[in-house]
Design a protein around this motif. Structure first.
Motif, PDB file in Angstrom:
ATOM      1  N   ARG A  67       0.821  -1.221   0.000  1.00 33.61           N
ATOM      2  CA  ARG A  67       0.000   0.000   0.000  1.00 33.61           C
ATOM      3  C   ARG A  67       0.848   1.262   0.000  1.00 33.61           C
ATOM      4  NH1 ARG A  67      -3.032   1.177   4.300  1.00 33.61           N
ATOM      5  NH2 ARG A  67      -1.713   0.038   5.789  1.00 33.61           N
ATOM      6  N   PHE A  68       1.996   1.222   0.669  1.00 30.77           N
ATOM      7  CA  PHE A  68       2.875   2.391   0.784  1.00 30.77           C
ATOM      8  C   PHE A  68       4.101   2.186  -0.098  1.00 30.77           C
ATOM      9  CE2 PHE A  68       1.668   3.870   5.370  1.00 30.77           C
ATOM     10  CZ  PHE A  68       0.326   3.852   5.004  1.00 30.77           C
ATOM     11  N   THR A  69       4.622   3.291  -0.624  1.00 30.01           N
ATOM     12  CA  THR A  69       5.840   3.262  -1.424  1.00 30.01           C
ATOM     13  C   THR A  69       6.754   4.393  -0.993  1.00 30.01           C
ATOM     14  OG1 THR A  69       4.638   2.364  -3.327  1.00 30.01           O
ATOM     15  CG2 THR A  69       6.815   3.306  -3.737  1.00 30.01           C
ATOM     16  N   LEU A  81       6.793   9.448   0.806  1.00 29.70           N
ATOM     17  CA  LEU A  81       6.050   8.251   1.200  1.00 29.70           C
ATOM     18  C   LEU A  81       4.669   8.352   0.568  1.00 29.70           C
ATOM     19  CD1 LEU A  81       6.178   5.636   2.887  1.00 29.70           C
ATOM     20  CD2 LEU A  81       4.970   6.889   4.692  1.00 29.70           C
ATOM     21  N   GLN A  82       4.457   7.562  -0.480  1.00 26.86           N
ATOM     22  CA  GLN A  82       3.155   7.500  -1.117  1.00 26.86           C
ATOM     23  C   GLN A  82       2.313   6.480  -0.377  1.00 26.86           C
ATOM     24  OE1 GLN A  82       1.831   9.262  -3.823  1.00 26.86           O
ATOM     25  NE2 GLN A  82      -0.070   8.211  -3.261  1.00 26.86           N
ATOM     26  N   MET A  83       1.177   6.923   0.126  1.00 26.92           N
ATOM     27  CA  MET A  83       0.316   6.056   0.931  1.00 26.92           C
ATOM     28  C   MET A  83      -1.022   5.896   0.220  1.00 26.92           C
ATOM     29  SD  MET A  83       1.176   7.525   4.749  1.00 26.92           S
ATOM     30  CE  MET A  83       0.323   9.060   4.466  1.00 26.92           C
ATOM     31  N   ASN A  84      -1.313   4.672  -0.182  1.00 24.08           N
ATOM     32  CA  ASN A  84      -2.569   4.357  -0.862  1.00 24.08           C
ATOM     33  C   ASN A  84      -3.429   3.458   0.006  1.00 24.08           C
ATOM     34  OD1 ASN A  84      -1.616   5.777  -3.150  1.00 24.08           O
ATOM     35  ND2 ASN A  84      -0.677   3.915  -3.983  1.00 24.08           N
ATOM     36  N   SER A  85      -4.701   3.394  -0.335  1.00 20.09           N
ATOM     37  CA  SER A  85      -5.645   2.518   0.377  1.00 20.09           C
ATOM     38  C   SER A  85      -5.532   2.692   1.893  1.00 20.09           C
ATOM     39  CB  SER A  85      -5.382   1.050   0.000  1.00 20.09           C
ATOM     40  OG  SER A  85      -5.509   0.858  -1.396  1.00 20.09           O
ATOM     41  N   LEU A  86      -5.562   3.925   2.321  1.00 15.12           N
ATOM     42  CA  LEU A  86      -5.374   4.216   3.740  1.00 15.12           C
ATOM     43  C   LEU A  86      -6.488   3.645   4.597  1.00 15.12           C
ATOM     44  CD1 LEU A  86      -3.988   7.812   3.352  1.00 15.12           C
ATOM     45  CD2 LEU A  86      -2.857   5.955   4.594  1.00 15.12           C
TER      46      LEU A  86
END
Length: 120
Positions: A67-69, A81-86
């Motif tokens: 989910r994070f990159t 820090l790219q945070m998806n689907s939090l």
């Protein structure tokens, strides 16, 4: 002395995305490993992700893997820090860190933190 400033935090809903940035200045650590950690209210600070100087090697906590990159721009001395689907459990103060020893997930310089709140 390395100075780190995080930005990009905020209030979002479950499933949303956020991108945190960490700008570094001072010191001579432009090639050191960098990291992101977080601390939820009433809990200890925990590891989130680290990245080596070239960006070729990254590590993630199991709770954020997929989910994070984490990424870095060494020209501008910035880590992201790219945070998806939090998720609500991602709610915490997020800290970036510099001059990290990846093996033990320990770092010598810390930012002041940025709040991320995920509502359900």
């Amino acid at each position: 002395q390395v100075h780190l400033v995080e930005s990009g935090g905020g209030l979002v809903q479950t499933g949303d995305s956020l991108r945190l940035s960490c700008a570094a200045s001072g010191g001579t650590f432009s090639t050191d490993p960098r990291g992101w950690f977080r601390q939820a209210l009433g809990k200890e600070r925990e590891f989130v992700a680290t990245i080596n100087w070239s960006g070729s090697s990254t590590q993630y906590a199991d709770s954020v893997k997929g989910r994070f990159t984490i990424s870095r721009d060494n020209v501008n001395n910035t880590v992201y820090l790219q945070m998806n689907s939090l998720k609500p459990e991602d709610t915490a103060v997020y800290y970036c860190a510099a001059d990290c020893i990846v093996r033990v997930r320990s770092c010598n310089y810390w930012g002041q933190g940025t709040q991320v709140t995920v509502s359900s």
